[in-house]
Every structure is written in structure tokens, then in C-alpha cells.
Design a protein around this motif. Structure first.
Motif, PDB file in Angstrom:
ATOM      1  N   MET A   1       0.836  -1.201   0.000  1.00 39.56           N
ATOM      2  CA  MET A   1       0.000   0.000   0.000  1.00 39.56           C
ATOM      3  C   MET A   1       0.874   1.256   0.000  1.00 39.56           C
ATOM      4  O   MET A   1       1.891   1.300   0.692  1.00 39.56           O
ATOM      5  CB  MET A   1      -0.871   0.052   1.249  1.00 39.56           C
ATOM      6  CG  MET A   1      -1.892  -1.049   1.400  1.00 39.56           C
ATOM      7  SD  MET A   1      -2.887  -0.774   2.893  1.00 39.56           S
ATOM      8  CE  MET A   1      -3.745  -2.329   3.004  1.00 39.56           C
ATOM      9  N   GLU A  64      -2.018   5.890  -2.712  1.00 42.83           N
ATOM     10  CA  GLU A  64      -3.263   5.232  -3.126  1.00 42.83           C
ATOM     11  C   GLU A  64      -4.330   5.384  -2.038  1.00 42.83           C
ATOM     12  O   GLU A  64      -5.514   5.483  -2.331  1.00 42.83           O
ATOM     13  CB  GLU A  64      -3.012   3.742  -3.379  1.00 42.83           C
ATOM     14  CG  GLU A  64      -1.997   3.474  -4.469  1.00 42.83           C
ATOM     15  CD  GLU A  64      -1.414   2.070  -4.383  1.00 42.83           C
ATOM     16  OE1 GLU A  64      -0.953   1.586  -5.426  1.00 42.83           O
ATOM     17  OE2 GLU A  64      -1.407   1.474  -3.288  1.00 42.83           O
ATOM     18  N   ILE A  65      -3.877   5.396  -0.803  1.00 46.14           N
ATOM     19  CA  ILE A  65      -4.770   5.564   0.349  1.00 46.14           C
ATOM     20  C   ILE A  65      -4.435   6.894   1.015  1.00 46.14           C
ATOM     21  O   ILE A  65      -3.287   7.146   1.383  1.00 46.14           O
ATOM     22  CB  ILE A  65      -4.606   4.419   1.358  1.00 46.14           C
ATOM     23  CG1 ILE A  65      -4.990   3.090   0.707  1.00 46.14           C
ATOM     24  CG2 ILE A  65      -5.457   4.671   2.613  1.00 46.14           C
ATOM     25  CD1 ILE A  65      -4.699   1.886   1.560  1.00 46.14           C
ATOM     26  N   LYS A  90      -7.947   5.362  -8.548  1.00 42.19           N
ATOM     27  CA  LYS A  90      -6.698   5.089  -7.833  1.00 42.19           C
ATOM     28  C   LYS A  90      -6.835   5.244  -6.326  1.00 42.19           C
ATOM     29  O   LYS A  90      -6.290   4.438  -5.564  1.00 42.19           O
ATOM     30  CB  LYS A  90      -5.619   6.041  -8.352  1.00 42.19           C
ATOM     31  CG  LYS A  90      -4.309   6.014  -7.582  1.00 42.19           C
ATOM     32  CD  LYS A  90      -3.346   7.084  -8.116  1.00 42.19           C
ATOM     33  CE  LYS A  90      -2.061   7.146  -7.307  1.00 42.19           C
ATOM     34  NZ  LYS A  90      -1.160   8.223  -7.772  1.00 42.19           N
ATOM     35  N   HIS A  91      -7.546   6.282  -5.887  1.00 36.45           N
ATOM     36  CA  HIS A  91      -7.504   6.675  -4.478  1.00 36.45           C
ATOM     37  C   HIS A  91      -8.667   6.146  -3.636  1.00 36.45           C
ATOM     38  O   HIS A  91      -9.798   6.053  -4.106  1.00 36.45           O
ATOM     39  CB  HIS A  91      -7.476   8.202  -4.357  1.00 36.45           C
ATOM     40  CG  HIS A  91      -6.190   8.825  -4.791  1.00 36.45           C
ATOM     41  ND1 HIS A  91      -6.088   9.615  -5.925  1.00 36.45           N
ATOM     42  CD2 HIS A  91      -4.945   8.768  -4.249  1.00 36.45           C
ATOM     43  CE1 HIS A  91      -4.841  10.022  -6.053  1.00 36.45           C
ATOM     44  NE2 HIS A  91      -4.124   9.518  -5.059  1.00 36.45           N
ATOM     45  N   THR A  92      -8.339   5.834  -2.397  1.00 37.28           N
ATOM     46  CA  THR A  92      -9.314   5.572  -1.344  1.00 37.28           C
ATOM     47  C   THR A  92      -9.077   6.595  -0.247  1.00 37.28           C
ATOM     48  O   THR A  92      -7.946   6.758   0.215  1.00 37.28           O
ATOM     49  CB  THR A  92      -9.146   4.157  -0.757  1.00 37.28           C
ATOM     50  OG1 THR A  92      -9.343   3.182  -1.785  1.00 37.28           O
ATOM     51  CG2 THR A  92     -10.132   3.916   0.378  1.00 37.28           C
ATOM     52  N   ALA A 114     -14.077   6.276  -3.440  1.00 35.49           N
ATOM     53  CA  ALA A 114     -14.182   5.366  -2.296  1.00 35.49           C
ATOM     54  C   ALA A 114     -13.852   6.149  -1.021  1.00 35.49           C
ATOM     55  O   ALA A 114     -12.738   6.646  -0.869  1.00 35.49           O
ATOM     56  CB  ALA A 114     -13.227   4.191  -2.462  1.00 35.49           C
ATOM     57  N   GLY A 139     -16.508   2.651  -1.215  1.00 35.71           N
ATOM     58  CA  GLY A 139     -15.594   2.365  -0.112  1.00 35.71           C
ATOM     59  C   GLY A 139     -15.722   0.954   0.416  1.00 35.71           C
ATOM     60  O   GLY A 139     -14.746   0.381   0.920  1.00 35.71           O
ATOM     61  N   GLU A 141     -15.881  -1.663  -1.207  1.00 34.95           N
ATOM     62  CA  GLU A 141     -14.992  -2.535  -1.985  1.00 34.95           C
ATOM     63  C   GLU A 141     -13.546  -2.440  -1.503  1.00 34.95           C
ATOM     64  O   GLU A 141     -12.738  -3.327  -1.789  1.00 34.95           O
ATOM     65  CB  GLU A 141     -15.069  -2.159  -3.466  1.00 34.95           C
ATOM     66  CG  GLU A 141     -16.458  -2.308  -4.071  1.00 34.95           C
ATOM     67  CD  GLU A 141     -16.526  -1.806  -5.495  1.00 34.95           C
ATOM     68  OE1 GLU A 141     -15.464  -1.453  -6.054  1.00 34.95           O
ATOM     69  OE2 GLU A 141     -17.638  -1.764  -6.062  1.00 34.95           O
ATOM     70  N   LYS A 142     -13.241  -1.362  -0.773  1.00 32.44           N
ATOM     71  CA  LYS A 142     -11.875  -1.141  -0.296  1.00 32.44           C
ATOM     72  C   LYS A 142     -11.759  -1.281   1.226  1.00 32.44           C
ATOM     73  O   LYS A 142     -10.719  -0.981   1.801  1.00 32.44           O
ATOM     74  CB  LYS A 142     -11.424   0.277  -0.682  1.00 32.44           C
ATOM     75  CG  LYS A 142     -11.530   0.598  -2.167  1.00 32.44           C
ATOM     76  CD  LYS A 142     -10.470  -0.127  -2.965  1.00 32.44           C
ATOM     77  CE  LYS A 142     -10.476   0.332  -4.424  1.00 32.44           C
ATOM     78  NZ  LYS A 142      -9.404  -0.332  -5.203  1.00 32.44           N
ATOM     79  N   GLU A 144     -11.380  -3.652   3.273  1.00 30.98           N
ATOM     80  CA  GLU A 144     -10.340  -4.533   3.813  1.00 30.98           C
ATOM     81  C   GLU A 144      -9.027  -3.776   4.001  1.00 30.98           C
ATOM     82  O   GLU A 144      -8.235  -4.121   4.882  1.00 30.98           O
ATOM     83  CB  GLU A 144     -10.134  -5.745   2.907  1.00 30.98           C
ATOM     84  CG  GLU A 144     -11.278  -6.758   2.948  1.00 30.98           C
ATOM     85  CD  GLU A 144     -11.531  -7.317   4.338  1.00 30.98           C
ATOM     86  OE1 GLU A 144     -10.548  -7.587   5.062  1.00 30.98           O
ATOM     87  OE2 GLU A 144     -12.713  -7.473   4.705  1.00 30.98           O
ATOM     88  N   GLN A 145      -8.793  -2.763   3.164  1.00 27.69           N
ATOM     89  CA  GLN A 145      -7.585  -1.953   3.328  1.00 27.69           C
ATOM     90  C   GLN A 145      -7.618  -1.213   4.658  1.00 27.69           C
ATOM     91  O   GLN A 145      -6.616  -1.173   5.380  1.00 27.69           O
ATOM     92  CB  GLN A 145      -7.454  -0.965   2.174  1.00 27.69           C
ATOM     93  CG  GLN A 145      -7.238  -1.614   0.816  1.00 27.69           C
ATOM     94  CD  GLN A 145      -7.181  -0.594  -0.305  1.00 27.69           C
ATOM     95  OE1 GLN A 145      -7.798   0.477  -0.234  1.00 27.69           O
ATOM     96  NE2 GLN A 145      -6.453  -0.911  -1.365  1.00 27.69           N
TER      97      GLN A 145
END
Length: 265
Positions: A1, A64-65, A90-92, A114, A139, A141-142, A144-145
């Protein structure tokens, strides 16, 4: 990440330390940290994968985060600054900002991104936070990050965003409630003859032991209470006196009062 933390104050600093504390097993390839005055976070610059900067745009472009750890009053200004470089593909965005809804962020960005809202507590500084997580549709979908990041700093629970204010009272304000109970137990121990340092040690470890019993056994609190309340014993007599004086009802009333207050802010 590839992670950026925007606004590395006390909470952002604790999150950064938790991420960096993973060592060789770290899930973080690079970590950008931003703050107006970077002097107070220079200690984190010793890590090879850390970049400290005042430039929020640089941090977002290289991540990315994006973890938003700024003050609530700074949110709109920072979002206006960075929204041009936010890439939905690309970004969360992860917000740890108290009292700011996912919709508040989405309205300023004016694009589908997200967005995940997280509410940790101050125990994050010692890797024992109870962090509640909610997300918009993208969000989810993301999510788990976010769980990966905050599970490294304690425990996580995914909830509906409508419960986030309640979670703030139980988990964030709750730290203060438990501290007050530990203080009261300490004062009682002093009255029974212990020195204050000994009394606090007894109170803290007993509180930790009680929580650990429940976590590891999965028991209900009353099951563990039954194990130490013998007929006509001192424990049940003490518990009954506490209840006569309103222990449980005053705690519940305090929690509800805090909830009513947070909804007025």
C-alpha cells in the motif's frame, strides 16, 4: 500500500507509528506524512519508506490511500486543495475526523470516490484501539484496506454510518469513562490501606484482566461475575451496594447524555 496521512497531529502520529511498527511484515510500501510544521514529526523521518512534507498535493499524488487526520474545521479547505488530484480509479479516502459524515466529504469532492470513515480512540497510541468503520458504496470494496491498517492498531468493527455517533460515545468517550472507574477503584484501595502507586497498579491490572477474560473466553460478564460471587460473600454484598447506589443506571445515563450532546454539536 502507498499511504498518505494528511495532518499528522496526535492521532495521525499514532496511526503512522502503528503502520511503521509492522517492521519487515509491513503492508506499507511508502508513507507520506504532511503537516504545516514538520518539526514535530521529524522523528518519523528515520524510516526509509517515509517522506515528510508540507505539500498535501505531493502526498496525494504519490499515494493510493489518503488518511484525513485534520481538524474538522480544516476539512473543506484541504479537500478543495486536493480534489483536483484525487483519482477515483486510484484513491481511497479514509477519514478519522470526528463528526464529519461521508456525505460531507463527497459533496466537496464532487466526484464518486471510495470514502471510508473510521473512529479510533486514544488507545491507538498503544496499539489497543477499538476502531469502528463505515463506508460509502465504493468504499465497501476497499474496506479490507482500512481493516488491515487499523487491525494493526487494535481491533476493528464494521458498522452502519448512522451508528458512528454512538460508537464515538462508547469507544472514544468510553476511554474517559473507564479511566474514571479505574480512578475510583484506586481511591477505594487507598482508603483500604494501599499507597497510591500500589492502588493504581492493582486497579489497572484488574481492569485489564477482566477485559482479557471476556475477550479470550467469549463469556458474558455475568458468567464471570458468578464465578467470584459466593453465597453470603463479600463480592455480592459489594456489588449489591454499588447497584443500590446507582452504578449501572448512572453509567447508562452518562452514556445516553453524552450521545445527546454529540448530536447537538
Amino acid at each position: 500500500m502507498k499511504i498518505a496521512i494528511i495532518g499528522v497531529g496526535n492521532l495521525g502520529h499514532s496511526i503512522a507509528k502503528g503502520i511503521l511498527g509492522q517492521g519487515k511484515d509491513s503492508f506499507c510500501d511508502s508513507l507520506f506524512l504532511t503537516k504545516r510544521n514538520t518539526k514535530s514529526i521529524e522523528d518519523l523521518g528515520q524510516y526509509a519508506n517515509v517522506r515528510i512534507t508540507k505539500d498535501n498535493l505531493e502526498a496525494v499524488r504519490n499515494s493510493e490511500i489518503v488518511i484525513l487526520a485534520i481538524q474538522p474545521g480544516q476539512l473543506k479547505g484541504v479537500l478543495e486543495e486536493i480534489k483536483g488530484v484525487i483519482d477515483p480509479g486510484k484513491h481511497t479516502l479514509i477519514s478519522v475526523i470526528t463528526g464529519r459524515k461521508i456525505e460531507d466529504i463527497a459533496q466537496v469532492l464532487e466526484k464518486e470516490v471510495a470514502i471510508i470513515r473510521c473512529m479510533p480512540n486514544t488507545a491507538i497510541a498503544v496499539g489497543q484501539s477499538m476502531t469502528c468503520i463505515a463506508a460509502n458504496k465504493m468504499g465497501e470494496e476497499k474496506i479490507e484496506q482500512a481493516k488491515t491498517i487499523f487491525n494493526a492498531l487494535g481491533t476493528t468493527l464494521c458498522i452502519e454510518e448512522r451508528l458512528m455517533q454512538a460508537a464515538t460515545v462508547i469507544c472514544a468517550s468510553g476511554i474517559a469513562f473507564w479511566m474514571r472507574l479505574i480512578r475510583a477503584t484506586t481511591q477505594g484501595a487507598v482508603q483500604l490501606g494501599f499507597h497510591s502507586e500500589e492502588a493504581q497498579q492493582l486497579s489497572m491490572q484488574t481492569c485489564l484482566g477482566a477485559a482479557s477474560l471476556l475477550i479470550q473466553s467469549g463469556s458474558h460478564p455475568e458468567q464471570e461475575i458468578d464465578k467470584v460471587t459466593t453465597p453470603s460473600g463479600c463480592t455480592i454484598e459489594g456489588l449489591n451496594e454499588m447497584e443500590h447506589q446507582g452504578l449501572s443506571s448512572s453509567l447508562i445515563k452518562g452514556i445516553v447524555t453524552s450521545f445527546e450532546k454529540i448530536n447537538q454539536i
